[in-house]
Write a protein that holds these residues in place. Structure first.
Motif, PDB file in Angstrom:
ATOM      1  N   VAL A   1      -5.050  -1.982  -0.271  1.00  0.00           N
ATOM      2  CA  VAL A   1      -5.883  -1.393   0.763  1.00  0.00           C
ATOM      3  C   VAL A   1      -7.214  -2.591   0.679  1.00  0.00           C
TER       4      VAL A   1
ATOM      5  N   TYR B   1      -6.217  -5.108   3.388  1.00  0.00           N
ATOM      6  CA  TYR B   1      -6.589  -4.775   4.594  1.00  0.00           C
ATOM      7  C   TYR B   1      -7.953  -4.915   4.994  1.00  0.00           C
ATOM      8  N   TYR B   2      -8.951  -4.863   3.879  1.00  0.00           N
ATOM      9  CA  TYR B   2     -10.438  -4.874   4.220  1.00  0.00           C
ATOM     10  C   TYR B   2     -10.405  -6.739   4.321  1.00  0.00           C
TER      11      TYR B   2
ATOM     12  N   ALA C   1      -1.552   0.089  -4.799  1.00  0.00           N
ATOM     13  CA  ALA C   1      -1.875   0.624  -3.514  1.00  0.00           C
ATOM     14  C   ALA C   1      -3.479   0.311  -3.337  1.00  0.00           C
ATOM     15  N   PHE C   2      -4.392   0.433  -4.307  1.00  0.00           N
ATOM     16  CA  PHE C   2      -5.788   0.023  -4.080  1.00  0.00           C
ATOM     17  C   PHE C   2      -5.916  -1.587  -3.791  1.00  0.00           C
TER      18      PHE C   2
ATOM     19  N   THR D   1       0.843  -1.212  -0.120  1.00  0.00           N
ATOM     20  CA  THR D   1       0.135  -0.113   0.026  1.00  0.00           C
ATOM     21  C   THR D   1       0.743   1.433   0.033  1.00  0.00           C
TER      22      THR D   1
END
Lengths: 100, 164
Positions: free
Chosen positions: B39, B42-43, B35-36, B12
């Motif tokens: 993320v 992480y979700y 980066a997307f 990220t």
């Protein structure tokens, strides 16, 4: 095991990098990318708080933000294309029509 | 779990750094996808499978393709971040560093919970129920907003004066 603070720290880093990119880049597309990074940082914080508090509302908020960001990117890039067609530039410092 | 967190942090923040530092806008777009995806990871780690899947579909899919199309349809120019004036570096860099310092020191001071509660077994079903009971009005407003954005984007991107 990462704590909530670790997730928030990653979100803070992502936000700062997005802010830096949005203010430092010359190309309008890259500025929009910086804004997307900042929105993602906010979303990460929302989902992290939702997970650690055991409630679902934060995830719903993140979904709404994703929908709004998609609409914002579509309109922003359409404005960019229209601007490029009329002024043949995408550099932010050439677009100073409102400058006094 | 700590290894996954470390890898995702690398992806990220590395991707975000690449977006800022890349000279070519196309490279910035590819770093943005990285980066997307970080993320989205992480979700998944936080037990929000639905939001993670939406993140991959909308951000890493649709928004990234939109950015690539915008780069393709406009002029591509080198955009190095180190070519800006020293005054701008001082102002923007100073503001960003100050913000990072403020956020991180305050984050460090607070005792954050370390134990993740067990994720709900039916994350998607819970989201659907919440979306259609307490959040039904904002949901409908967002649908109207998406329609308005669709029409507005078409109107803006269309050639002026022509019937096509």
């Amino acid at each position: 095991m990462p704590s909530l603070g670790d997730f928030l720290a990653v979100g803070a880093g992502l936000f700062v990098l997005g802010l830096f990119g949005a203010l430092m880049k010359r190309t309008a597309v890259a500025v929009l990318m910086g804004i997307e990074l900042m929105l993602n940082a906010a979303n990460l914080n929302l989902v992290a708080f939702a997970a650690f508090s055991g409630r679902i509302s934060g995830q719903i908020f993140a979904l709404f933000v994703i929908a709004l960001a998609a609409a914002e990117v579509a309109v922003g890039l359409a404005i960019l294309l229209s601007l490029f067609r009329s002024r043949a530039t995408v550099r932010m410092d050439d677009i100073d029509l409102l400058k006094g | 779990m700590p290894e996954a967190f470390g890898i995702l942090t690398l992806a990220t923040l590395g991707g975000a750094l690449g977006v800022v530092l890349a000279t070519d806008v196309v490279h910035s777009a590819y770093f943005l996808v990285l980066a997307f995806l970080g993320v989205a990871g992480y979700y998944f780690l936080l037990g929000g499978e639905f939001v993670g899947a939406v993140q991959i579909l909308i951000y890493a899919g649709a928004v990234a393709v939109l950015f690539l199309f915008a780069v393709m349809l406009t002029r591509r120019r080198a955009d190095p971040v180190w070519g800006r004036s020293p005054a701008r570096w001082l102002g923007v860099g100073g503001a960003a560093a100050l913000l990072a310092w403020l956020l991180l020191t305050h984050l460090e001071r607070h005792p954050w919970p370390t134990k993740l509660p067990p994720p709900a077994p039916h994350n998607t079903a819970l989201i659907g129920k919440a979306l259609f009971r307490p959040f039904v009005v904002p949901f409908e407003v967002v649908s109207v907003l998406l329609l308005a954005a669709l029409v507005g984007a078409l109107l803006l991107a269309r050639k002026e004066g022509g019937a096509s």
